[in-house]
Design a protein around this motif. Structure first.
Motif, PDB file in Angstrom:
ATOM      1  N   LEU A 164      50.846 -13.447 -15.317  1.00 47.72           N
ATOM      2  CA  LEU A 164      49.856 -12.531 -15.570  1.00 47.72           C
ATOM      3  C   LEU A 164      48.486 -12.656 -15.022  1.00 47.72           C
ATOM      4  O   LEU A 164      47.969 -11.568 -14.471  1.00 47.72           O
ATOM      5  N   ARG A 165      47.849 -13.760 -14.812  1.00 43.98           N
ATOM      6  CA  ARG A 165      46.604 -13.881 -14.330  1.00 43.98           C
ATOM      7  C   ARG A 165      46.785 -13.506 -12.779  1.00 43.98           C
ATOM      8  O   ARG A 165      45.788 -12.976 -12.132  1.00 43.98           O
ATOM      9  N   LEU A 166      47.858 -14.147 -12.000  1.00 46.98           N
ATOM     10  CA  LEU A 166      48.029 -13.657 -10.677  1.00 46.98           C
ATOM     11  C   LEU A 166      48.217 -12.198 -10.568  1.00 46.98           C
ATOM     12  O   LEU A 166      47.695 -11.685  -9.560  1.00 46.98           O
ATOM     13  N   LEU A 167      48.891 -11.353 -11.610  1.00 47.80           N
ATOM     14  CA  LEU A 167      49.052 -10.105 -11.578  1.00 47.80           C
ATOM     15  C   LEU A 167      47.853  -9.461 -11.340  1.00 47.80           C
ATOM     16  O   LEU A 167      47.560  -8.385 -10.820  1.00 47.80           O
ATOM     17  N   VAL A 168      46.976  -9.738 -12.308  1.00 45.47           N
ATOM     18  CA  VAL A 168      45.517  -9.306 -12.650  1.00 45.47           C
ATOM     19  C   VAL A 168      44.731  -9.482 -11.408  1.00 45.47           C
ATOM     20  O   VAL A 168      43.926  -8.511 -10.928  1.00 45.47           O
ATOM     21  N   ALA A 204      34.364   1.139  -9.656  1.00 47.33           N
ATOM     22  CA  ALA A 204      34.791   0.261  -8.319  1.00 47.33           C
ATOM     23  C   ALA A 204      34.911  -1.054  -8.968  1.00 47.33           C
ATOM     24  O   ALA A 204      35.693  -1.950  -8.528  1.00 47.33           O
ATOM     25  N   ILE A 205      33.817  -1.562  -9.622  1.00 46.46           N
ATOM     26  CA  ILE A 205      33.692  -3.166  -9.880  1.00 46.46           C
ATOM     27  C   ILE A 205      34.315  -3.236 -11.537  1.00 46.46           C
ATOM     28  O   ILE A 205      34.691  -4.419 -11.668  1.00 46.46           O
ATOM     29  N   GLN A 206      34.599  -2.229 -12.133  1.00 44.49           N
ATOM     30  CA  GLN A 206      35.042  -2.365 -13.727  1.00 44.49           C
ATOM     31  C   GLN A 206      36.520  -2.986 -13.676  1.00 44.49           C
ATOM     32  O   GLN A 206      36.885  -3.567 -14.615  1.00 44.49           O
ATOM     33  N   ALA A 207      37.514  -2.616 -12.742  1.00 46.41           N
ATOM     34  CA  ALA A 207      38.855  -2.794 -13.056  1.00 46.41           C
ATOM     35  C   ALA A 207      38.997  -4.414 -13.273  1.00 46.41           C
ATOM     36  O   ALA A 207      39.869  -4.568 -14.315  1.00 46.41           O
ATOM     37  N   PRO A 208      38.713  -5.336 -12.382  1.00 46.56           N
ATOM     38  CA  PRO A 208      38.999  -6.751 -12.825  1.00 46.56           C
ATOM     39  C   PRO A 208      38.295  -7.209 -14.176  1.00 46.56           C
ATOM     40  O   PRO A 208      38.947  -7.786 -14.926  1.00 46.56           O
ATOM     41  N   PHE A 209      37.259  -6.719 -14.640  1.00 50.49           N
ATOM     42  CA  PHE A 209      36.658  -7.042 -15.768  1.00 50.49           C
ATOM     43  C   PHE A 209      37.539  -6.481 -16.867  1.00 50.49           C
ATOM     44  O   PHE A 209      37.855  -7.115 -18.084  1.00 50.49           O
ATOM     45  N   VAL A 210      37.887  -5.359 -16.905  1.00 51.82           N
ATOM     46  CA  VAL A 210      38.452  -4.490 -17.858  1.00 51.82           C
ATOM     47  C   VAL A 210      40.076  -5.364 -17.885  1.00 51.82           C
ATOM     48  O   VAL A 210      40.649  -5.651 -18.993  1.00 51.82           O
ATOM     49  N   LEU A 211      40.645  -5.551 -16.758  1.00 54.65           N
ATOM     50  CA  LEU A 211      41.877  -6.298 -16.783  1.00 54.65           C
ATOM     51  C   LEU A 211      42.037  -7.679 -17.297  1.00 54.65           C
ATOM     52  O   LEU A 211      42.863  -7.993 -18.220  1.00 54.65           O
ATOM     53  N   VAL A 264      46.046  -9.819  -8.216  1.00 54.42           N
ATOM     54  CA  VAL A 264      46.439  -8.913  -7.197  1.00 54.42           C
ATOM     55  C   VAL A 264      45.849  -7.482  -7.436  1.00 54.42           C
ATOM     56  O   VAL A 264      45.482  -6.994  -6.415  1.00 54.42           O
ATOM     57  N   ILE A 265      45.995  -7.093  -8.533  1.00 48.45           N
ATOM     58  CA  ILE A 265      45.789  -5.816  -8.703  1.00 48.45           C
ATOM     59  C   ILE A 265      44.085  -5.567  -8.522  1.00 48.45           C
ATOM     60  O   ILE A 265      43.693  -4.668  -7.925  1.00 48.45           O
ATOM     61  N   SER A 266      43.241  -6.444  -9.051  1.00 44.10           N
ATOM     62  CA  SER A 266      41.805  -6.640  -8.695  1.00 44.10           C
ATOM     63  C   SER A 266      41.422  -6.338  -7.345  1.00 44.10           C
ATOM     64  O   SER A 266      40.600  -5.747  -7.041  1.00 44.10           O
ATOM     65  N   VAL A 267      42.353  -7.007  -6.432  1.00 40.91           N
ATOM     66  CA  VAL A 267      41.981  -6.808  -4.986  1.00 40.91           C
ATOM     67  C   VAL A 267      42.669  -5.691  -4.271  1.00 40.91           C
ATOM     68  O   VAL A 267      42.063  -4.853  -3.610  1.00 40.91           O
ATOM     69  N   ALA A 268      43.975  -5.184  -4.666  1.00 47.95           N
ATOM     70  CA  ALA A 268      44.615  -4.342  -4.193  1.00 47.95           C
ATOM     71  C   ALA A 268      44.228  -2.946  -4.584  1.00 47.95           C
ATOM     72  O   ALA A 268      43.894  -2.089  -3.570  1.00 47.95           O
TER      73      ALA A 268
END
Length: 193
Positions: free
Chosen positions: A25-29, A142-149, A31-35
Motif C-alpha cells: 500500500l505504501r508503494l502504491l501511495v 498539486a502538493i496535497q495528494a501525497p499528504f492526503v494519501l 507511485v500515485i504521488s509521483v505519477a
C-alpha cells in the motif's frame, strides 16, 4: 494436525502478512504521488482537440464544482464525526470524500485534455482575488495528494498516531482546495463560452 488461530506461529504469520500488505500500500501511495503530478503536467502539454465527447464538455467544470462542494461537506462531516468519537461514520465520510476526489480527477482530466481554457473576464480587485484563489488552489492541489494519501493509508492501517499527525496538515489543505474549487468555478462561470 490442525493449528488453532491463536497460536504464536499464526500471530507471526499474520503480522508478516500485515507488514507485506502495508509495504504494498505504501508503494502504491508513492507511485500515485509521483505519477499524479506527472499526468496532470502532461495533460497541459497534450491536447486531444479532435476528440469529441458525446455530450457538451462545458458541463464538466460544473460537475467538478459540485464534486468539490460535496467533498468539502463530507470533510466537515468527517471532522464532526471524529470529534464526536464516531469513528465508523468518520471512515465512511472519508472513503466517500476519497471517491469523489478520484471522480473529480477523472472529470478534470477529461475536460482539460479536450477543451480549451477559459479566460477570466473580471477587472479590478476581483481579478486579483480570483487569481490569488486560483493560484493557491492549484499549488495546494498539486502538493496535497501525497499528504492526503498518507493520511488515508495511516488511518486505514490503524496507525492512528501517524494519522493524527499528518491530518493536522493535510485536512485543512484538502478542505481549502475543495472550497476554493467551488469559489473559482463560480467566479469564472460567467465567462464560459
Amino acid at each position: 494436525m490442525n493449528k488453532t488461530l491463536n497460536t504464536p506461529e499464526n500471530a507471526d504469520q499474520l503480522a508478516k502478512a500485515e507488514t507485506a500488505n502495508y509495504k504494498k500500500l505504501r508503494l502504491l501511495v508513492n507511485v500515485i504521488s509521483v505519477a499524479l503530478p506527472l499526468i496532470v503536467g502532461a495533460m497541459f502539454q497534450f491536447k486531444f482537440t479532435d476528440f469529441v465527447w458525446p455530450f457538451d464538455v462545458h458541463v464538466l467544470p460544473l460537475i467538478n464544482a459540485i464534486l468539490n462542494g460535496a467533498t468539502a461537506v463530507l470533510l466537515i462531516g468527517a471532522l464532526v464525526a471524529v470529534k464526536g468519537r464516531n469513528i465508523d461514520l468518520h471512515k465512511k465520510l472519508i472513503y466517500a470524500g476519497m471517491g469523489l476526489s478520484l471522480l473529480f480527477l477523472v472529470v478534470y482530466i477529461m475536460y482539460h485534455t479536450t477543451a480549451g481554457h477559459t479566460k477570466f473576464g473580471g477587472e479590478g480587485t476581483i481579478r486579483y482575488i480570483y487569481f490569488f484563489l486560483l493560484l493557491t488552489h492549484i499549488l495546494l492541489a498539486a502538493i496535497q495528494a501525497p499528504f492526503v494519501l498518507y493520511a488515508f493509508l495511516y488511518g486505514y492501517t490503524g496507525q492512528i498516531e501517524k494519522h493524527q499527525k499528518i491530518v493536522k496538515f493535510s485536512y485543512p489543505i484538502w478542505l481549502y482546495v475543495s472550497i476554493t474549487g467551488v469559489i473559482c468555478y463560480l467566479m469564472i462561470s460567467p465567462y464560459y463560452a
